[in-house]
Design a protein around this motif. Structure first.
Motif, mmCIF file in Angstrom:
data_model
loop_
_atom_site.group_PDB
_atom_site.id
_atom_site.type_symbol
_atom_site.label_atom_id
_atom_site.label_comp_id
_atom_site.label_asym_id
_atom_site.label_seq_id
_atom_site.Cartn_x
_atom_site.Cartn_y
_atom_site.Cartn_z
ATOM 1 N N LEU A 9 0.830 -1.203 0.000
ATOM 2 C CA LEU A 9 0.000 0.000 0.000
ATOM 3 C C LEU A 9 0.874 1.265 0.000
ATOM 4 O O LEU A 9 0.618 2.229 -0.720
ATOM 5 N N PHE A 10 1.936 1.216 0.790
ATOM 6 C CA PHE A 10 2.874 2.336 0.849
ATOM 7 C C PHE A 10 3.543 2.581 -0.510
ATOM 8 O O PHE A 10 3.663 3.716 -0.962
ATOM 9 N N LEU A 11 3.967 1.503 -1.178
ATOM 10 C CA LEU A 11 4.598 1.614 -2.505
ATOM 11 C C LEU A 11 3.623 2.145 -3.545
ATOM 12 O O LEU A 11 3.996 2.949 -4.409
ATOM 13 N N ILE A 12 2.386 1.725 -3.470
ATOM 14 C CA ILE A 12 1.373 2.205 -4.416
ATOM 15 C C ILE A 12 1.155 3.717 -4.215
ATOM 16 O O ILE A 12 1.121 4.485 -5.182
ATOM 17 N N LEU A 13 1.026 4.092 -2.940
ATOM 18 C CA LEU A 13 0.839 5.520 -2.650
ATOM 19 C C LEU A 13 2.053 6.354 -3.077
ATOM 20 O O LEU A 13 1.924 7.462 -3.599
ATOM 21 N N CYS A 15 4.124 5.610 -5.516
ATOM 22 C CA CYS A 15 4.102 5.692 -6.989
ATOM 23 C C CYS A 15 3.087 6.725 -7.470
ATOM 24 O O CYS A 15 3.357 7.500 -8.389
ATOM 25 N N ILE A 16 1.944 6.738 -6.856
ATOM 26 C CA ILE A 16 0.893 7.683 -7.244
ATOM 27 C C ILE A 16 1.351 9.118 -6.985
ATOM 28 O O ILE A 16 1.208 10.000 -7.833
ATOM 29 N N SER A 17 1.946 9.322 -5.826
ATOM 30 C CA SER A 17 2.391 10.683 -5.511
ATOM 31 C C SER A 17 3.545 11.112 -6.412
ATOM 32 O O SER A 17 3.633 12.264 -6.821
ATOM 33 N N LEU A 18 4.450 10.168 -6.740
ATOM 34 C CA LEU A 18 5.548 10.498 -7.666
ATOM 35 C C LEU A 18 5.015 10.821 -9.057
ATOM 36 O O LEU A 18 5.481 11.747 -9.722
ATOM 37 N N CYS A 19 4.037 10.047 -9.497
ATOM 38 C CA CYS A 19 3.423 10.308 -10.803
ATOM 39 C C CYS A 19 2.737 11.669 -10.812
ATOM 40 O O CYS A 19 2.828 12.417 -11.775
ATOM 41 N N ALA A 20 2.068 11.936 -9.741
ATOM 42 C CA ALA A 20 1.373 13.218 -9.638
ATOM 43 C C ALA A 20 2.381 14.366 -9.652
ATOM 44 O O ALA A 20 2.159 15.416 -10.266
ATOM 45 N N CYS A 21 3.480 14.189 -8.962
ATOM 46 C CA CYS A 21 4.519 15.234 -8.932
ATOM 47 C C CYS A 21 5.116 15.458 -10.312
ATOM 48 O O CYS A 21 5.373 16.585 -10.715
ATOM 49 N N GLU A 22 5.357 14.364 -11.048
ATOM 50 C CA GLU A 22 5.914 14.485 -12.394
ATOM 51 C C GLU A 22 4.971 15.245 -13.308
ATOM 52 O O GLU A 22 5.361 16.120 -14.049
ATOM 53 N N LYS A 23 3.671 14.892 -13.242
ATOM 54 C CA LYS A 23 2.684 15.581 -14.074
ATOM 55 C C LYS A 23 2.601 17.050 -13.694
ATOM 56 O O LYS A 23 2.528 17.915 -14.542
ATOM 57 N N LYS A 24 2.643 17.295 -12.410
ATOM 58 C CA LYS A 24 2.579 18.676 -11.931
ATOM 59 C C LYS A 24 3.781 19.460 -12.434
ATOM 60 O O LYS A 24 3.660 20.583 -12.898
ATOM 61 N N THR A 25 4.943 18.867 -12.381
ATOM 62 C CA THR A 25 6.165 19.518 -12.863
ATOM 63 C C THR A 25 6.070 19.798 -14.350
ATOM 64 O O THR A 25 6.424 20.876 -14.814
#
Length: 195
Positions: A9-13, A15-25
């Motif tokens: 669950l921690f790894l999924i979260l 990954c989601i937050s990293l993906c979100a950060c990349e898109k935001k950037t």
């Protein structure tokens, strides 16, 4: 097992937050590029220039008035409340442009009778002098519209003209007492010699 589920669950979260950060950037990087394409035109403001003139003589409210650049003489007279009943308006070219700092004298019928305003200035052709003061025909009041020429210097010019005749050049004006190079330089572009 619970520990394993927590890690997943921690790894999924993560990954989601990293993906979100990349898109935001990416969005943040792309935004300025699209703004660079917007062309803005500078705002141009017209400045309303003003001139100041002193209107006196046979007008209802003599004084200094602020008018727009390229205003005409009739507008200066209107600003001074209009002409008095005894004004000799035919002595003035009310359609001419006024000049910053000039003195506008409206003669009365008594001024003409007393010879305070030379009647030759009524007849002379403004176009032949280019709007400049003809020192061979100008009366006392018209001479006094020139910068640095007061009543006494205007009378000296008239006396010189009576005793020596008409001026042959504008430079001859410097032969008059009180009119030297400093005063002459102020008025040389505003005067003309015409016969």
């Amino acid at each position: 097992m619970k520990e394993k589920q927590k890690r997943i669950l921690f790894l999924i979260l993560l990954c989601i937050s990293l993906c979100a950060c990349e898109k935001k950037t990416k969005i943040e990087i792309e935004e300025p590029k699209s703004m660079d394409r917007i062309e803005t035109k500078p705002e141009i403001k017209e400045v309303d220039s003003k001139v100041y003139v002193y209107v006196c003589g046979s007008v209802k409210n003599p004084g200094v008035y602020k008018l727009k650049t390229k205003a005409r003489l009739y507008e200066a007279i209107e600003a001074a409340g209009g002409l008095c009943d005894d004004a000799e308006e035919q002595t003035l070219n009310q359609a001419r442009e006024i000049v910053d700092g000039e003195r506008i004298y409206v003669p009365s019928s008594q001024d003409l009778e007393k010879g305070l305003f030379d009647t030759e200035t009524i007849v002379h052709d403004e176009n032949s002098t280019g709007g400049k003061v003809n020192i061979n025909t100008a009366g006392k009041e018209e001479l006094m519209t020139l910068p640095g020429i007061g009543e006494s210097k205007a009378e000296c010019i008239l006396s010189y003209r009576k005793s020596k005749g008409q001026f042959d050049s504008v430079e001859e004006l410097m032969e008059i007492e009180g009119i030297k190079e400093g005063v002459f330089n102020k008025i040389k572009d505003k005067i003309v010699v015409a016969r």
